[in-house]
Scaffold this motif. Structure first.
Motif, PDB file in Angstrom:
ATOM      1  N   ALA A 143      -9.585  -2.824   7.482  1.00 16.16           N
ATOM      2  CA  ALA A 143     -10.996  -2.460   7.423  1.00 16.16           C
ATOM      3  C   ALA A 143     -11.309  -1.827   6.068  1.00 16.16           C
ATOM      4  O   ALA A 143     -10.543  -1.022   5.556  1.00 16.16           O
ATOM      5  CB  ALA A 143     -11.336  -1.485   8.538  1.00 16.16           C
ATOM      6  N   ARG A 144     -12.432  -2.217   5.500  1.00 18.27           N
ATOM      7  CA  ARG A 144     -12.943  -1.594   4.279  1.00 18.27           C
ATOM      8  C   ARG A 144     -14.350  -1.086   4.553  1.00 18.27           C
ATOM      9  O   ARG A 144     -15.181  -1.803   5.099  1.00 18.27           O
ATOM     10  CB  ARG A 144     -12.951  -2.577   3.107  1.00 18.27           C
ATOM     11  N   HIS A 145     -14.591   0.158   4.172  1.00 20.41           N
ATOM     12  CA  HIS A 145     -15.877   0.819   4.367  1.00 20.41           C
ATOM     13  C   HIS A 145     -16.743   0.558   3.140  1.00 20.41           C
ATOM     14  O   HIS A 145     -16.354   0.902   2.023  1.00 20.41           O
ATOM     15  CB  HIS A 145     -15.639   2.315   4.573  1.00 20.41           C
ATOM     16  N   LEU A 146     -17.920  -0.057   3.346  1.00 21.28           N
ATOM     17  CA  LEU A 146     -18.844  -0.345   2.264  1.00 21.28           C
ATOM     18  C   LEU A 146     -20.161   0.368   2.533  1.00 21.28           C
ATOM     19  O   LEU A 146     -20.726   0.245   3.626  1.00 21.28           O
ATOM     20  CB  LEU A 146     -19.099  -1.851   2.135  1.00 21.28           C
ATOM     21  N   VAL A 147     -20.653   1.088   1.558  1.00 16.93           N
ATOM     22  CA  VAL A 147     -21.871   1.886   1.700  1.00 16.93           C
ATOM     23  C   VAL A 147     -23.028   1.174   1.013  1.00 16.93           C
ATOM     24  O   VAL A 147     -22.861   0.604  -0.071  1.00 16.93           O
ATOM     25  CB  VAL A 147     -21.678   3.280   1.083  1.00 16.93           C
ATOM     26  N   GLY A 148     -24.214   1.232   1.621  1.00 17.87           N
ATOM     27  CA  GLY A 148     -25.396   0.716   0.952  1.00 17.87           C
ATOM     28  C   GLY A 148     -26.318  -0.025   1.887  1.00 17.87           C
ATOM     29  O   GLY A 148     -27.505   0.274   1.965  1.00 17.87           O
ATOM     30  N   HIS A 149     -25.800  -1.026   2.591  1.00 19.59           N
ATOM     31  CA  HIS A 149     -26.621  -1.695   3.604  1.00 19.59           C
ATOM     32  C   HIS A 149     -26.884  -0.725   4.745  1.00 19.59           C
ATOM     33  O   HIS A 149     -28.003  -0.621   5.247  1.00 19.59           O
ATOM     34  CB  HIS A 149     -25.924  -2.955   4.096  1.00 19.59           C
ATOM     35  N   THR A 150     -25.830  -0.032   5.161  1.00 16.32           N
ATOM     36  CA  THR A 150     -25.916   1.117   6.062  1.00 16.32           C
ATOM     37  C   THR A 150     -24.891   2.141   5.564  1.00 16.32           C
ATOM     38  O   THR A 150     -24.058   1.827   4.718  1.00 16.32           O
ATOM     39  CB  THR A 150     -25.587   0.747   7.530  1.00 16.32           C
ATOM     40  N   PRO A 151     -24.927   3.368   6.106  1.00 20.23           N
ATOM     41  CA  PRO A 151     -23.943   4.364   5.652  1.00 20.23           C
ATOM     42  C   PRO A 151     -22.505   4.041   6.039  1.00 20.23           C
ATOM     43  O   PRO A 151     -21.570   4.504   5.378  1.00 20.23           O
ATOM     44  CB  PRO A 151     -24.407   5.663   6.341  1.00 20.23           C
ATOM     45  N   GLY A 152     -22.320   3.279   7.118  1.00 16.24           N
ATOM     46  CA  GLY A 152     -20.964   3.108   7.633  1.00 16.24           C
ATOM     47  C   GLY A 152     -20.548   1.691   7.910  1.00 16.24           C
ATOM     48  O   GLY A 152     -19.706   1.442   8.792  1.00 16.24           O
ATOM     49  N   SER A 153     -21.102   0.722   7.183  1.00 12.78           N
ATOM     50  CA  SER A 153     -20.698  -0.674   7.385  1.00 12.78           C
ATOM     51  C   SER A 153     -19.203  -0.840   7.127  1.00 12.78           C
ATOM     52  O   SER A 153     -18.645  -0.219   6.216  1.00 12.78           O
ATOM     53  CB  SER A 153     -21.464  -1.597   6.440  1.00 12.78           C
ATOM     54  N   ILE A 154     -18.576  -1.706   7.921  1.00 13.97           N
ATOM     55  CA  ILE A 154     -17.188  -2.064   7.671  1.00 13.97           C
ATOM     56  C   ILE A 154     -17.071  -3.571   7.574  1.00 13.97           C
ATOM     57  O   ILE A 154     -17.834  -4.322   8.195  1.00 13.97           O
ATOM     58  CB  ILE A 154     -16.218  -1.526   8.745  1.00 13.97           C
ATOM     59  N   VAL A 155     -16.125  -4.017   6.748  1.00 15.00           N
ATOM     60  CA  VAL A 155     -15.740  -5.423   6.696  1.00 15.00           C
ATOM     61  C   VAL A 155     -14.265  -5.488   7.067  1.00 15.00           C
ATOM     62  O   VAL A 155     -13.535  -4.499   6.938  1.00 15.00           O
ATOM     63  CB  VAL A 155     -16.002  -6.043   5.306  1.00 15.00           C
ATOM     64  N   LEU A 156     -13.845  -6.648   7.548  1.00 12.94           N
ATOM     65  CA  LEU A 156     -12.448  -6.836   7.947  1.00 12.94           C
ATOM     66  C   LEU A 156     -11.811  -7.910   7.086  1.00 12.94           C
ATOM     67  O   LEU A 156     -12.367  -9.003   6.935  1.00 12.94           O
ATOM     68  CB  LEU A 156     -12.362  -7.241   9.418  1.00 12.94           C
ATOM     69  N   VAL A 157     -10.649  -7.587   6.543  1.00  7.71           N
ATOM     70  CA  VAL A 157      -9.920  -8.499   5.660  1.00  7.71           C
ATOM     71  C   VAL A 157      -8.641  -8.955   6.362  1.00  7.71           C
ATOM     72  O   VAL A 157      -7.830  -8.118   6.787  1.00  7.71           O
ATOM     73  CB  VAL A 157      -9.570  -7.820   4.324  1.00  7.71           C
ATOM     74  N   TYR A 158      -8.479 -10.257   6.479  1.00  7.19           N
ATOM     75  CA  TYR A 158      -7.222 -10.827   6.970  1.00  7.19           C
ATOM     76  C   TYR A 158      -6.518 -11.470   5.796  1.00  7.19           C
ATOM     77  O   TYR A 158      -6.956 -12.499   5.273  1.00  7.19           O
ATOM     78  CB  TYR A 158      -7.488 -11.855   8.075  1.00  7.19           C
ATOM     79  N   ASP A 159      -5.429 -10.887   5.364  1.00  6.00           N
ATOM     80  CA  ASP A 159      -4.644 -11.418   4.246  1.00  6.00           C
ATOM     81  C   ASP A 159      -3.597 -12.361   4.823  1.00  6.00           C
ATOM     82  O   ASP A 159      -2.473 -11.958   5.142  1.00  6.00           O
ATOM     83  CB  ASP A 159      -4.006 -10.279   3.464  1.00  6.00           C
ATOM     84  N   ASP A 160      -3.981 -13.598   4.980  1.00  4.25           N
ATOM     85  CA  ASP A 160      -3.144 -14.599   5.640  1.00  4.25           C
ATOM     86  C   ASP A 160      -1.845 -14.796   4.858  1.00  4.25           C
ATOM     87  O   ASP A 160      -1.875 -15.229   3.704  1.00  4.25           O
ATOM     88  CB  ASP A 160      -3.923 -15.916   5.713  1.00  4.25           C
ATOM     89  N   PRO A 161      -0.687 -14.510   5.474  1.00  6.80           N
ATOM     90  CA  PRO A 161       0.577 -14.676   4.752  1.00  6.80           C
ATOM     91  C   PRO A 161       0.908 -16.134   4.456  1.00  6.80           C
ATOM     92  O   PRO A 161       1.799 -16.414   3.654  1.00  6.80           O
ATOM     93  CB  PRO A 161       1.609 -14.059   5.705  1.00  6.80           C
ATOM     94  N   HIS A 162       0.198 -17.058   5.089  1.00 10.57           N
ATOM     95  CA  HIS A 162       0.457 -18.479   4.891  1.00 10.57           C
ATOM     96  C   HIS A 162      -0.587 -19.147   4.000  1.00 10.57           C
ATOM     97  O   HIS A 162      -0.538 -20.369   3.809  1.00 10.57           O
ATOM     98  CB  HIS A 162       0.487 -19.203   6.245  1.00 10.57           C
ATOM     99  N   GLY A 163      -1.522 -18.364   3.484  1.00  8.92           N
ATOM    100  CA  GLY A 163      -2.592 -18.956   2.685  1.00  8.92           C
ATOM    101  C   GLY A 163      -3.419 -17.888   2.001  1.00  8.92           C
ATOM    102  O   GLY A 163      -2.909 -16.824   1.659  1.00  8.92           O
ATOM    103  N   HIS A 164      -4.698 -18.152   1.838  1.00  7.94           N
ATOM    104  CA  HIS A 164      -5.585 -17.222   1.146  1.00  7.94           C
ATOM    105  C   HIS A 164      -6.187 -16.220   2.130  1.00  7.94           C
ATOM    106  O   HIS A 164      -6.182 -16.440   3.345  1.00  7.94           O
ATOM    107  CB  HIS A 164      -6.692 -17.995   0.424  1.00  7.94           C
ATOM    108  N   PRO A 165      -6.750 -15.124   1.632  1.00 10.67           N
ATOM    109  CA  PRO A 165      -7.382 -14.153   2.520  1.00 10.67           C
ATOM    110  C   PRO A 165      -8.682 -14.680   3.136  1.00 10.67           C
ATOM    111  O   PRO A 165      -9.303 -15.628   2.645  1.00 10.67           O
ATOM    112  CB  PRO A 165      -7.665 -12.957   1.597  1.00 10.67           C
ATOM    113  N   HIS A 166      -9.063 -13.996   4.201  1.00 15.93           N
ATOM    114  CA  HIS A 166     -10.317 -14.257   4.908  1.00 15.93           C
ATOM    115  C   HIS A 166     -10.990 -12.908   5.132  1.00 15.93           C
ATOM    116  O   HIS A 166     -10.326 -11.951   5.533  1.00 15.93           O
ATOM    117  CB  HIS A 166     -10.048 -14.936   6.257  1.00 15.93           C
ATOM    118  N   VAL A 167     -12.309 -12.829   4.883  1.00 15.73           N
ATOM    119  CA  VAL A 167     -12.993 -11.548   5.011  1.00 15.73           C
ATOM    120  C   VAL A 167     -14.290 -11.726   5.795  1.00 15.73           C
ATOM    121  O   VAL A 167     -15.074 -12.645   5.534  1.00 15.73           O
ATOM    122  CB  VAL A 167     -13.239 -10.892   3.631  1.00 15.73           C
ATOM    123  N   PHE A 168     -14.466 -10.856   6.787  1.00  8.20           N
ATOM    124  CA  PHE A 168     -15.641 -10.860   7.647  1.00  8.20           C
ATOM    125  C   PHE A 168     -16.556  -9.746   7.159  1.00  8.20           C
ATOM    126  O   PHE A 168     -16.227  -8.562   7.305  1.00  8.20           O
ATOM    127  CB  PHE A 168     -15.213 -10.654   9.105  1.00  8.20           C
TER     128      PHE A 168
END
Length: 218
Positions: A127-152
Motif C-alpha cells: 500500500a502507498r498513501h497518496l495525498v491530494g485527491h483525498t487526505p488518505g487515498s491508498i493505492v496497491l502495488v503488486y510487484d509480480d515476480p514473474h513479470g512487471h508490476p501492477h498498480v491499482f
C-alpha cells in the motif's frame, strides 16, 4: 482473448490472468466505477478493491469462493456504495487508509499505512498513501515476480492525468508529487495501471506527460 481492461456497466468482467494472481475487472453504475477482484491461484483466496456499487454484481463476481478482504481506496461515496452489502454477504475484513477511514460509514477493520503489506493468499500487495485527491487515498502495488508490476490507483492516477483536486493548487502539488515519488520514480514503464474509473494504462504511456500535467495544474 487478451486482457484489455475495456469494460462497461452492465457488461461482463475482463480477466487478466497472471502467473500467481487472477484479476477480474468489472464496471458498476451509476458513476462508471471499476471494481477489481483479485484471486490467488495457489489458495483461491480473494480480495476485492472498491465495493463501489451494484452489490448484486459484485457478489456474483465473487461467486462461491468467498471473500477474505475488501479494500476501499478512498473516502468518496462512489467507491464504497456497496461495501455494507458486500461485507454482510461475505463477512470480509475491511481495509482503508488511516486518514480516510473515519469518513467511510462502514467500520474499517484494518487501518492501512504507507508501505503496509496486504496479502491475498500467497500474493503480497504494498500500500502507498497518496495525498491530494483525498487526505488518505491508498493505492496497491503488486510487484509480480514473474513479470512487471501492477498498480491499482483508485482516483489518484488515470490515463491523461492525476485525480481531481478541485482547483486546489496545494492539493494538486501534493498529489502529483506523491504520484511521481511513489509510483513513477520506483516503478518501470511496463507497470500496468488499473484506475478507479475508465480505461487502464501503463506508467510508460503517461510518464512523458508529467511535466505537461504540472504546467496545466490538473
Amino acid at each position: 482473448m487478451a486482457y484489455t481492461g475495456a469494460v462497461k456497466v452492465g457488461g461482463p468482467a475482463d480477466v487478466h490472468e497472471l502467473t500467481d494472481l487472477i484479476i477480474s475487472k468489472v464496471a458498476v453504475g451509476p458513476m462508471d466505477n471499476n471494481a477489481y477482484l483479485l484471486r490467488c491461484r495457489a489458495t483461491d483466496e480473494q480480495l476485492l478493491i472498491d465495493a463501489a456499487a451494484e452489490p448484486h454484481t459484485l457478489v456474483a463476481l465473487i461467486g462461491d469462493g468467498g471473500l477474505a478482504s475488501v479494500v476501499t481506496t478512498h473516502r468518496h461515496g462512489d467507491h464504497w456504495g456497496a461495501l455494507r452489502e458486500v461485507v454482510a454477504a461475505t463477512d470480509a475484513r475491511t481495509y482503508a487508509g488511516r486518514y480516510d477511514a473515519e469518513a467511510i460509514p462502514v467500520p474499517t477493520d484494518v487501518l492501512v499505512e504507507d508501505g503496509d503489506t496486504l496479502t491475498v493468499g500467497r500474493v503480497e500487495l504494498t500500500a502507498r498513501h497518496l495525498v491530494g485527491h483525498t487526505p488518505g487515498s491508498i493505492v496497491l502495488v503488486y510487484d509480480d515476480p514473474h513479470g512487471h508490476p501492477h498498480v491499482f490507483t483508485g482516483d489518484c492516477l488515470f490515463p491523461g492525468g492525476v485525480g481531481n483536486t478541485r482547483g486546489n493548487a496545494n492539493n494538486f502539488t501534493r498529489l502529483i508529487d506523491d504520484v511521481e515519488s511513489k509510483l513513477f520514480d520506483p516503478l518501470p514503464d511496463e507497470t500496468w495501471v488499473y484506475p478507479g474509473h475508465g480505461a487502464d494504462t501503463t506508467l510508460g504511456a503517461e510518464r512523458p506527460h508529467l511535466a505537461e500535467w504540472r504546467e496545466r495544474g490538473w
